[in-house]
Design a protein around this motif. Structure first.
Motif, mmCIF file in Angstrom:
data_model
loop_
_atom_site.group_PDB
_atom_site.id
_atom_site.type_symbol
_atom_site.label_atom_id
_atom_site.label_comp_id
_atom_site.label_asym_id
_atom_site.label_seq_id
_atom_site.Cartn_x
_atom_site.Cartn_y
_atom_site.Cartn_z
ATOM 1 N N LYS A 125 2.951 9.383 -19.329
ATOM 2 C CA LYS A 125 4.300 9.823 -19.771
ATOM 3 C C LYS A 125 4.291 11.508 -19.705
ATOM 4 N N GLU A 126 3.246 12.049 -20.153
ATOM 5 C CA GLU A 126 3.224 13.464 -20.468
ATOM 6 C C GLU A 126 2.916 14.143 -19.391
ATOM 7 N N TYR A 127 3.414 15.574 -19.312
ATOM 8 C CA TYR A 127 3.024 16.322 -18.259
ATOM 9 C C TYR A 127 1.760 17.477 -18.633
ATOM 10 N N ILE A 128 1.221 17.670 -17.517
ATOM 11 C CA ILE A 128 0.036 18.544 -17.499
ATOM 12 C C ILE A 128 0.184 19.656 -16.563
ATOM 13 N N PRO A 129 0.506 21.015 -17.031
ATOM 14 C CA PRO A 129 0.888 22.078 -16.061
ATOM 15 C C PRO A 129 -0.421 22.269 -15.223
ATOM 16 N N PHE A 130 -0.102 23.095 -14.120
ATOM 17 C CA PHE A 130 -1.338 23.332 -13.065
ATOM 18 C C PHE A 130 -1.266 24.807 -12.750
ATOM 19 N N GLU A 131 -0.478 25.543 -13.470
ATOM 20 C CA GLU A 131 -0.372 26.873 -13.120
ATOM 21 C C GLU A 131 -1.761 27.683 -13.212
ATOM 22 N N ASP A 132 -2.469 27.421 -14.006
ATOM 23 C CA ASP A 132 -3.700 27.651 -14.294
ATOM 24 C C ASP A 132 -4.820 26.874 -13.851
ATOM 25 N N THR A 133 -6.002 26.960 -13.167
ATOM 26 C CA THR A 133 -6.746 26.160 -12.811
ATOM 27 C C THR A 133 -7.694 25.247 -13.959
ATOM 28 N N PHE A 134 -7.748 26.144 -15.141
ATOM 29 C CA PHE A 134 -8.421 25.270 -16.119
ATOM 30 C C PHE A 134 -7.521 24.059 -17.006
#
Length: 232
Positions: free
Chosen positions: A139-148
């Motif tokens: 359900k929840e979103y993981i941001p990917f603006e930072d490669t870590f």
């Protein structure tokens, strides 16, 4: 060397952290004066370094016109190395059970501030430090603006770990990391105190004390508080 990253959530410098490990790994750390960091795709959790379903759906849309975008994230896991620590003011009985194979284990007590200072000796690779977020991957979103970011999220099933991570990306270095990478650390700065396994015998504590003396380390060593004498 530790590098500050404003995108990463990091607890305060006085936050107490622990690392539970067997004697053989502890001795390897002392003798080499290096901290072992595991390759992220070698962890037992197959979701390590991957994305939640909502994030993956978004990445697939981007990758439709740029296939290399998705390939990058798949291969990136092989380049990222991690050292895991447990946030807790006190010892954890569960961590002793999970991360030490027998009664001859140890726990290193440190702080976030000490981790930062200990990594100053490492000149080849940069390290970031961040707390892990535990989410619902459906359900929840993981941001990917930072490669870590993919390496700072885990499923809620792992909340008991209360993990903070030292993370390093080896992509720009021509080095074969196999199962992991050893980085230079200041042992005296890294370790504030050493706790001996609660089920160990007195001879084992004496052995650890003798080893530390012979290796010229002046670090406090204590028996686990879980084995304190009862009052009645």
């Amino acid at each position: 060397m530790y590098t500050d990253n404003e995108n990463i959530n990091l607890p305060s410098d006085d936050t107490i952290v622990w690392k539970y490990l067997d004697l053989s790994k502890f001795l390897d750390m002392l003798l080499s004066k290096k901290l072992f960091m595991s390759r992220s795709d070698k962890f037992e959790d197959q979701y390590e370094g991957t994305f939640s379903e909502p994030t993956y759906e978004e990445i697939k849309k981007i990758a439709a016109n740029n296939p290399k975008f998705l390939d990058y994230y798949k291969s990136h896991r092989e380049k990222v190395v991690i050292s895991s620590w447990h946030i807790n003011e006190y010892e954890s009985y569960a961590m002793w059970q999970i991360f030490t194979k027998n009664n001859e284990g140890l726990a290193i007590q440190s702080t976030i501030g000490r981790l930062k200072e200990a990594l100053v000796r490492e000149k080849k690779f940069q390290q970031n430090i961040g707390a892990v977020n535990y989410i619902d991957y459906k359900k929840e979103y993981i941001p990917f603006e930072d490669t870590f970011f993919p390496f700072l999220f885990k499923r809620k099933s792992f909340q008991y770990e209360r993990e903070v991570r030292i993370i390093s990306d080896t992509s720009g270095n021509r080095v074969s990391i196999n199962d992991g990478l050893k980085v230079d650390v200041d042992i005296d700065q890294l370790i504030e105190k050493i706790y001996i396994h609660p089920k160990s015998e007195n001879w084992y504590k004496n052995l650890v004390i003798e080893l530390m003396q012979k290796l010229d380390f002046n670090i406090a060593i204590e028996k686990s508080d879980l084995e304190s004498d009862i009052l009645i």
